[in-house]
Design an enzyme around this catalytic site. Structure first.
Site, PDB file in Angstrom:
ATOM      1  N   ASP A 265       9.465  -2.966  -2.346  1.00 32.16           N
ATOM      2  CA  ASP A 265       8.864  -4.117  -1.704  1.00 32.16           C
ATOM      3  C   ASP A 265       8.234  -3.738  -0.638  1.00 32.16           C
ATOM      4  O   ASP A 265       8.908  -3.067   0.462  1.00 32.16           O
ATOM      5  CB  ASP A 265      10.096  -5.068  -1.330  1.00 32.16           C
ATOM      6  CG  ASP A 265       9.507  -6.421  -0.887  1.00 32.16           C
ATOM      7  OD1 ASP A 265       8.454  -6.165  -0.433  1.00 32.16           O
ATOM      8  OD2 ASP A 265      10.166  -7.564  -1.020  1.00 32.16           O
TER       9      ASP A 265
ATOM     10  N   TYR B 118      -5.769 -14.373   4.620  1.00 31.53           N
ATOM     11  CA  TYR B 118      -6.203 -13.143   3.720  1.00 31.53           C
ATOM     12  C   TYR B 118      -7.221 -12.254   4.770  1.00 31.53           C
ATOM     13  O   TYR B 118      -7.231 -11.143   4.970  1.00 31.53           O
ATOM     14  CB  TYR B 118      -6.762 -13.483   2.571  1.00 31.53           C
ATOM     15  CG  TYR B 118      -7.125 -12.287   1.412  1.00 31.53           C
ATOM     16  CD1 TYR B 118      -5.969 -11.614   1.021  1.00 31.53           C
ATOM     17  CD2 TYR B 118      -8.397 -12.025   1.051  1.00 31.53           C
ATOM     18  CE1 TYR B 118      -6.183 -10.686   0.046  1.00 31.53           C
ATOM     19  CE2 TYR B 118      -8.544 -11.083   0.317  1.00 31.53           C
ATOM     20  CZ  TYR B 118      -7.768 -10.531  -0.170  1.00 31.53           C
ATOM     21  OH  TYR B 118      -7.749  -9.510  -1.186  1.00 31.53           O
TER      22      TYR B 118
HETATM   23  N1  LIG Z   1      -8.622  -8.472  -7.449  1.00 33.97           N
HETATM   24  C1  LIG Z   1      -9.766  -8.846  -6.623  1.00 33.97           C
HETATM   25  O1  LIG Z   1     -10.720  -9.435  -6.458  1.00 33.97           O
HETATM   26  C2  LIG Z   1      -9.630  -8.070  -5.083  1.00 33.97           C
HETATM   27  C3  LIG Z   1     -10.704  -8.105  -4.342  1.00 33.97           C
HETATM   28  C4  LIG Z   1     -10.277  -7.342  -3.052  1.00 33.97           C
HETATM   29  C5  LIG Z   1      -9.119  -6.812  -2.680  1.00 33.97           C
HETATM   30  N2  LIG Z   1      -8.164  -6.774  -3.516  1.00 33.97           N
HETATM   31  C6  LIG Z   1      -6.955  -6.210  -3.156  1.00 33.97           C
HETATM   32  O2  LIG Z   1      -6.665  -5.440  -4.260  1.00 33.97           O
HETATM   33  C7  LIG Z   1      -5.154  -5.336  -4.210  1.00 33.97           C
HETATM   34  C8  LIG Z   1      -4.539  -5.452  -5.738  1.00 33.97           C
HETATM   35  O3  LIG Z   1      -4.910  -6.674  -5.984  1.00 33.97           O
HETATM   36  P1  LIG Z   1      -4.892  -7.039  -7.464  1.00 33.97           P
HETATM   37  O4  LIG Z   1      -6.196  -8.187  -8.074  1.00 33.97           O
HETATM   38  O5  LIG Z   1      -4.779  -5.998  -8.453  1.00 33.97           O
HETATM   39  O6  LIG Z   1      -3.780  -8.024  -7.862  1.00 33.97           O
HETATM   40  P2  LIG Z   1      -2.548  -8.222  -8.935  1.00 33.97           P
HETATM   41  O7  LIG Z   1      -1.996  -9.676  -8.484  1.00 33.97           O
HETATM   42  O8  LIG Z   1      -3.051  -8.025 -10.225  1.00 33.97           O
HETATM   43  O9  LIG Z   1      -1.580  -6.934  -8.500  1.00 33.97           O
HETATM   44  C9  LIG Z   1      -0.810  -6.801  -7.279  1.00 33.97           C
HETATM   45  C10 LIG Z   1       0.244  -5.926  -7.384  1.00 33.97           C
HETATM   46  O10 LIG Z   1       1.448  -5.908  -6.281  1.00 33.97           O
HETATM   47  C11 LIG Z   1       2.512  -6.339  -6.491  1.00 33.97           C
HETATM   48  N3  LIG Z   1       3.092  -6.797  -5.137  1.00 33.97           N
HETATM   49  C12 LIG Z   1       3.075  -7.766  -4.852  1.00 33.97           C
HETATM   50  N4  LIG Z   1       3.695  -7.999  -3.657  1.00 33.97           N
HETATM   51  C13 LIG Z   1       4.500  -6.662  -3.549  1.00 33.97           C
HETATM   52  C14 LIG Z   1       5.536  -6.294  -2.615  1.00 33.97           C
HETATM   53  N5  LIG Z   1       5.917  -7.131  -1.621  1.00 33.97           N
HETATM   54  N6  LIG Z   1       5.851  -5.078  -2.872  1.00 33.97           N
HETATM   55  C15 LIG Z   1       5.424  -4.337  -3.756  1.00 33.97           C
HETATM   56  N7  LIG Z   1       4.415  -4.622  -4.642  1.00 33.97           N
HETATM   57  C16 LIG Z   1       3.810  -6.098  -4.595  1.00 33.97           C
HETATM   58  C17 LIG Z   1       2.580  -7.059  -7.732  1.00 33.97           C
HETATM   59  O11 LIG Z   1       3.738  -6.880  -8.325  1.00 33.97           O
HETATM   60  C18 LIG Z   1       1.370  -6.568  -8.502  1.00 33.97           C
HETATM   61  O12 LIG Z   1       1.833  -5.564  -9.266  1.00 33.97           O
HETATM   62  C19 LIG Z   1      -4.559  -6.460  -3.122  1.00 33.97           C
HETATM   63  O13 LIG Z   1      -4.289  -5.723  -1.902  1.00 33.97           O
HETATM   64  C20 LIG Z   1      -5.652  -7.413  -3.190  1.00 33.97           C
HETATM   65  O14 LIG Z   1      -5.799  -8.046  -1.797  1.00 33.97           O
HETATM   66  C21 LIG Z   1      -8.393  -7.537  -4.772  1.00 33.97           C
END
Ligand SMILES: NC(=O)c1ccc[n+]([C@@H]2O[C@H](COP(=O)([O-])OP(=O)(O)OC[C@H]3O[C@@H](n4cnc5c(N)ncnc54)[C@H](O)[C@@H]3O)[C@@H](O)[C@H]2O)c1
Length: 251
Positions: free
Chosen positions: A60, A151
């Protein structure tokens, strides 16, 4: 030989979305990957599919004790770490009027303090042999959205935290680099989670598409590609950089 053959990488949030795409690409290019996630079921399913190159640790990112235990386990198993991808994150919808203090704190705790803890606790191990720290920011770290106050604040924090850490690593001659990635909207489960928080999900989705001049949302593997470059020695002269991969949405 892969482009990161034999490197040891930790990917937080590697069980889903962008993290999963990064894990898949790193394994395809020869790395040994540790997934650190709170969703152990999804992480183990992915690790079983990808085989011996992937292992899973319960992490975490908001808990300092988890980070200390994670790097102790990696040191014991692999002896070093070459790449840390601070990718785990959430998105909470809310403006300066609607977002609660609790919601704001949770955003900062996971998306900003989680990255701080990762950078802080990887340093003693990584500085022994050098390496690359990659922080997942967002286009929202560079451009404001009235409904994404927490965010915006967290990802802007990641952007500058990255530069400060990069400067320290460079001045100390640790052979460590630190860069941030700034994706636009990418098709992952996080978008479903954001859409579930608004009254008109279709209008939100359409606004995302029209907000990307390139005419579509991004694909997770397009972020995997930049994360591969930053993990590899091809990016040896890049540090403190903002790597924007957003279909032109920040223009
Ligand atoms: N998808 C998008 O459009 C996008 C755009 C810009 C930035 N991001 C960033 O990319 C990253 C990944 O996003 P995603 O789209 O793959 O999201 P997602 O929800 O598919 O995956 C997020 C992952 O993080 C894990 N997670 C959440 N809280 C946690 C914690 N406290 N400790 C450990 N693991 C934890 C979840 O279990 C999951 O596996 C994030 O930081 C997000 O802000 C995503």
């Amino acid at each position: 030989m892969g482009r990161i053959q034999g490197k040891i990488a930790l990917v937080t949030g590697g069980a889903s979305g962008l993290g999963e795409a990064i894990v898949r690409r790193y394994v395809a290019e020869g790395a040994q990957v540790v997934i650190g996630d709170i969703d152990l079921a999804a992480a183990k399913t992915l690790a079983e599919e990808l085989g011996d190159a992937v292992s899973v640790l319960a992490l975490d990112v908001t808990r300092e004790a988890d980070w200390i235990a994670t790097f102790a386990a990696i040191e014991q198993r692999h002896g070093r770490i070459d790449v840390l991808v601070n990718n785990a994150g959430i998105t909470t919808v809310g403006s300066i009027e609607s977002l609660s203090l609790e919601g704001f704190r949770t955003m900062l705790d996971i998306d900003l303090i989680g990255v701080f803890l990762g950078c802080k606790h990887v340093t003693p191990l990584m500085k022994r042999s050098g390496g690359s720290v990659i922080n997942m920011a967002s286009m929202c770290g560079l451009k404001a959205d009235a409904e994404l106050l927490g965010y915006n604040a967290a990802k802007a924090g990641v952007t500058m935290l990255t530069k400060s850490a990069a400067l320290h690593y460079a001045r100390q001659r640790y052979g460590m680099r630190c860069n941030s990635i700034h994706p636009g909207a990418i098709h992952t489960p996080i978008l479903e989670k954001v859409m579930s928080q608004v009254a008109d999900p279709k209008a939100l989705y359409d606004s995302w598409v029209s907000g990307h001049p390139i005419g579509r949302l991004g694909r997770p593997e397009e972020i995997g590609a930049i994360a591969l470059y930053l993990a590899s020695d091809e990016s040896a002269f890049a540090t403190g950089g903002e790597f924007v991969v957003d279909g032109g949405s920040s223009l």
